[in-house]
Motif scaffolding. Structure first.
Motif: not given
Length: 377
Positions: A181, A237-241, A259-261
């Motif tokens: 995401t 809430k996502v994997d990449i911003f 709230n991203c990785k």
């Protein structure tokens, strides 16, 4: 008409030269030359409104410093500079042409005694704009190439590399963008190109822009994309911003809500200040430094316009350089226990000036244990 009597040089410590001029009545322009150790300074001209001249000057100073680092990390024979025209960027027609022509005269005046700053297209300016500027100065690049698609390419390659590098910690060792995401904030020329690339790679698109027309355009192409309201961008809430609009997206006030990785986008100065990189690291969020991720645009100017390389060779070089320098950033961070934004600064300062002290105030093995274990020592 540009009046040299209204142009002046400002004394700013640690910058080689900073200039201000009222290029037309009510329109001020700044040019900042940060460092020319590696060669003449290159940095684009952005057109934007600011609440005050002080904020405009702060922006041009930060951006010019960023260009010094970006050009060095891209291994280009260039120093860093930047220019800003403080006005409504929606200005059109005769008035826009007049502003750009007078700006061109200002650039010529800046270089009248020493040839050391070249401008180019940037935020809210275009290749046709640069053709107008060129009427009055030879100190301009970006005439034969639109850097935007290449900036997007660099960001895309950065995202791919970060996902691959931290796959063990974040993605159960799945080293692919398929199903990841990704929230892209800002759907201008760079953002639109980026979502094209992400979609083709199998990513799930989340989008945001202050311009409803840009959102509509994206949804017509990708109806399954999720539109994220402005107030939810940071906390999504996502994997990449991927911030691809204005800078200072992550601030001391909202960093706790991120709230991203992985944080990796095209915007300049994504972090409000360097201390935020410390907080990101402690929270286990990977930051791909902006001037590494968005180097593709300036690379395209050097590769295509100066070195006359083909489009394919340019894209290949951008990918190789991004992977090389992100790898250096991550390795430096792990070996010296530094947050990623300070790690790349440390590495680049050695490239430009020969060194910088190391601040060992982290244990990255705590934050990214599996990736750290795989690092060679």
């Amino acid at each position: 008409m540009f009046d040299p009597a209204k142009a002046k040089r400002l004394s700013i410590p640690q910058w080689e030269a900073v200039y201000r001029s009222e290029i037309v009545p009510g329109v001020v322009s700044f040019v900042a030359i940060h460092d020319t150790t590696r060669g003449r300074a290159l940095g684009g001209c952005r057109m934007a409104k600011y609440e005050s001249e002080a904020l405009a000057m702060t922006d041009v100073l930060r951006l010019s410093r960023g260009m010094t680092f970006k050009n060095a990390v891209a291994d280009l024979p260039l120093g860093g500079g930047k220019s800003i025209i403080v006005c409504d960027p929606s200005v059109e027609g005769v008035e826009r042409a007049r502003i750009l022509e007078e700006f061109g005269k200002f650039i010529a005046w800046v270089n009248s005694k020493q040839d050391r700053y070249y401008t180019a297209e940037d935020m809210n300016t275009t290749v046709p704009d640069m053709h107008i500027v060129k009427k009055h100065t030879k100190n301009i690049f970006g005439i034969d190439v639109d850097p935007s698609p290449y900036t997007a390419e660099g960001v895309f390659q950065s995202i791919k590399y970060a996902v691959d590098y931290f796959a063990i910690d974040f993605f159960h060792a799945e080293r692919t963008l398929k199903g990841r995401t990704v929230l892209v904030q800002g759907l201008g020329k760079v953002g639109q190109t980026l979502i094209d690339k992400l979609y083709k790679a199998g990513a799930k698109l989340y989008i945001n822009d202050i311009n409803e027309a840009s959102i509509k355009k994206a949804l017509e192409k990708y109806p399954e994309a999720v539109v994220v309201p402005a107030e939810e961008v940071i906390s999504a809430k996502v994997d990449i911003f991927a911030p691809c609009a204005k800078g200072e997206v992550v601030t001391k006030h909202n960093v706790k809500d991120l709230n991203c990785k992985i944080l990796c986008g095209a915007a300049n100065n994504v972090l409000q200040n360097s201390k935020i990189g410390v907080e990101l690291q402690r929270r286990g969020i990977v930051y791909c430094p902006d001037y590494v991720a968005n180097m593709g645009g300036v690379c395209s100017i050097q590769y295509i316009e100066v070195e006359k390389l083909s489009d394919d060779k340019c894209i290949d070089n951008i990918g190789k350089t991004v992977r090389k320098m992100l790898g250096l950033t991550f390795r430096t961070a792990f070996r010296n226990n530094m947050p990623f934004n300070l790690a790349v600064d440390h590495a680049v300062k050695k490239m430009i000036w020969g060194g910088d002290k190391v601040h060992k105030n982290f244990n990255n093995e705590t934050y990214f244990p599996h990736t750290a274990a795989a690092e060679p020592h």
